[in-house]
Motif scaffolding. Sequence first.
Motif, short mmCIF file in Angstrom:
data_model
loop_
_atom_site.label_atom_id
_atom_site.label_comp_id
_atom_site.label_asym_id
_atom_site.label_seq_id
_atom_site.Cartn_x
_atom_site.Cartn_y
_atom_site.Cartn_z
N VAL A 26 29.85 42.92 -13.48
CA VAL A 26 30.92 43.90 -13.63
C VAL A 26 31.31 43.97 -15.11
O VAL A 26 30.81 43.21 -15.93
N SER A 27 32.23 44.86 -15.44
CA SER A 27 32.69 44.97 -16.82
C SER A 27 33.76 43.91 -17.11
O SER A 27 34.43 43.42 -16.20
N LYS A 28 33.91 43.60 -18.39
CA LYS A 28 34.98 42.69 -18.82
C LYS A 28 36.33 43.27 -18.45
O LYS A 28 37.25 42.55 -18.08
N GLN A 29 36.43 44.59 -18.50
CA GLN A 29 37.68 45.26 -18.14
C GLN A 29 38.05 45.00 -16.68
O GLN A 29 39.23 44.85 -16.35
N SER A 30 37.06 44.94 -15.79
CA SER A 30 37.33 44.64 -14.39
C SER A 30 37.96 43.26 -14.26
O SER A 30 38.97 43.08 -13.56
N VAL A 31 37.37 42.28 -14.93
CA VAL A 31 37.91 40.91 -14.88
C VAL A 31 39.33 40.90 -15.44
O VAL A 31 40.24 40.30 -14.86
N SER A 32 39.53 41.56 -16.56
CA SER A 32 40.85 41.62 -17.17
C SER A 32 41.86 42.26 -16.21
O SER A 32 42.99 41.77 -16.06
N ASN A 33 41.46 43.33 -15.54
CA ASN A 33 42.34 44.00 -14.58
C ASN A 33 42.66 43.11 -13.39
O ASN A 33 43.78 43.13 -12.89
N TRP A 34 41.68 42.34 -12.90
CA TRP A 34 41.94 41.42 -11.79
C TRP A 34 42.98 40.39 -12.22
O TRP A 34 43.93 40.13 -11.51
N GLU A 35 42.75 39.80 -13.41
CA GLU A 35 43.64 38.74 -13.87
C GLU A 35 45.03 39.25 -14.23
O GLU A 35 45.99 38.49 -14.22
N SER A 36 45.14 40.51 -14.55
CA SER A 36 46.44 41.11 -14.85
C SER A 36 47.11 41.64 -13.60
O SER A 36 48.21 42.19 -13.66
N ASN A 38 46.27 44.24 -11.97
CA ASN A 38 46.30 45.70 -11.98
C ASN A 38 45.48 46.28 -10.84
O ASN A 38 45.83 47.33 -10.30
N ILE A 39 44.37 45.62 -10.51
CA ILE A 39 43.51 46.05 -9.40
C ILE A 39 43.01 44.82 -8.66
O ILE A 39 43.06 43.70 -9.19
N GLN A 40 42.54 45.01 -7.44
CA GLN A 40 41.96 43.94 -6.64
C GLN A 40 40.44 44.13 -6.60
O GLN A 40 39.95 45.25 -6.65
N SER A 41 39.75 43.02 -6.51
CA SER A 41 38.29 43.11 -6.40
C SER A 41 37.92 43.57 -4.99
O SER A 41 38.72 43.45 -4.06
N SER A 42 36.70 44.05 -4.85
CA SER A 42 36.20 44.41 -3.52
C SER A 42 35.93 43.13 -2.73
O SER A 42 35.87 42.03 -3.29
N ILE A 43 35.75 43.27 -1.45
CA ILE A 43 35.44 42.12 -0.60
C ILE A 43 34.13 41.48 -1.04
O ILE A 43 34.02 40.26 -1.11
N GLU A 44 33.14 42.31 -1.37
CA GLU A 44 31.85 41.78 -1.82
C GLU A 44 32.01 40.95 -3.09
O GLU A 44 31.42 39.87 -3.22
N LEU A 45 32.82 41.44 -4.02
CA LEU A 45 33.03 40.69 -5.26
C LEU A 45 33.88 39.45 -5.02
O LEU A 45 33.67 38.42 -5.66
#
Length: 96
Positions: A26-36, A38-45
């Motif tokens: 995934v993108s670094k932005q996805s990880v940043s958003n999870w940790e902030s 802002n968004i939740q990861s998918s079940i698969e992730l």
Amino acid sequence: MLHEQIRRLRTARGITQVELAHRLGVSKQSVSNWESNNIQSSIELLEKIADLFGVTTDHLLGREPLQMLDVSGLTAQQIVHLQMLIEDLRQGKRES
């Protein structure tokens, strides 16, 4: 909460957001958003994250307590050896 668990597990293993993103595809932005949170990861992730850190999805979601080892006073090399031993034990448990 999930975002706190991901950050705590990542930093405890000395993994950057960029490294975690690469390992998960995934993108670094996805990880940043999870940790902030802002968004939740998918079940698969979520499953991939749990597998990567050797924990259950219940643990990531705060439904199962994590047992910790105190490694204070150990050298970095000793800590790496413990991590490898733990991973070997987990692999043996999965194979049985």
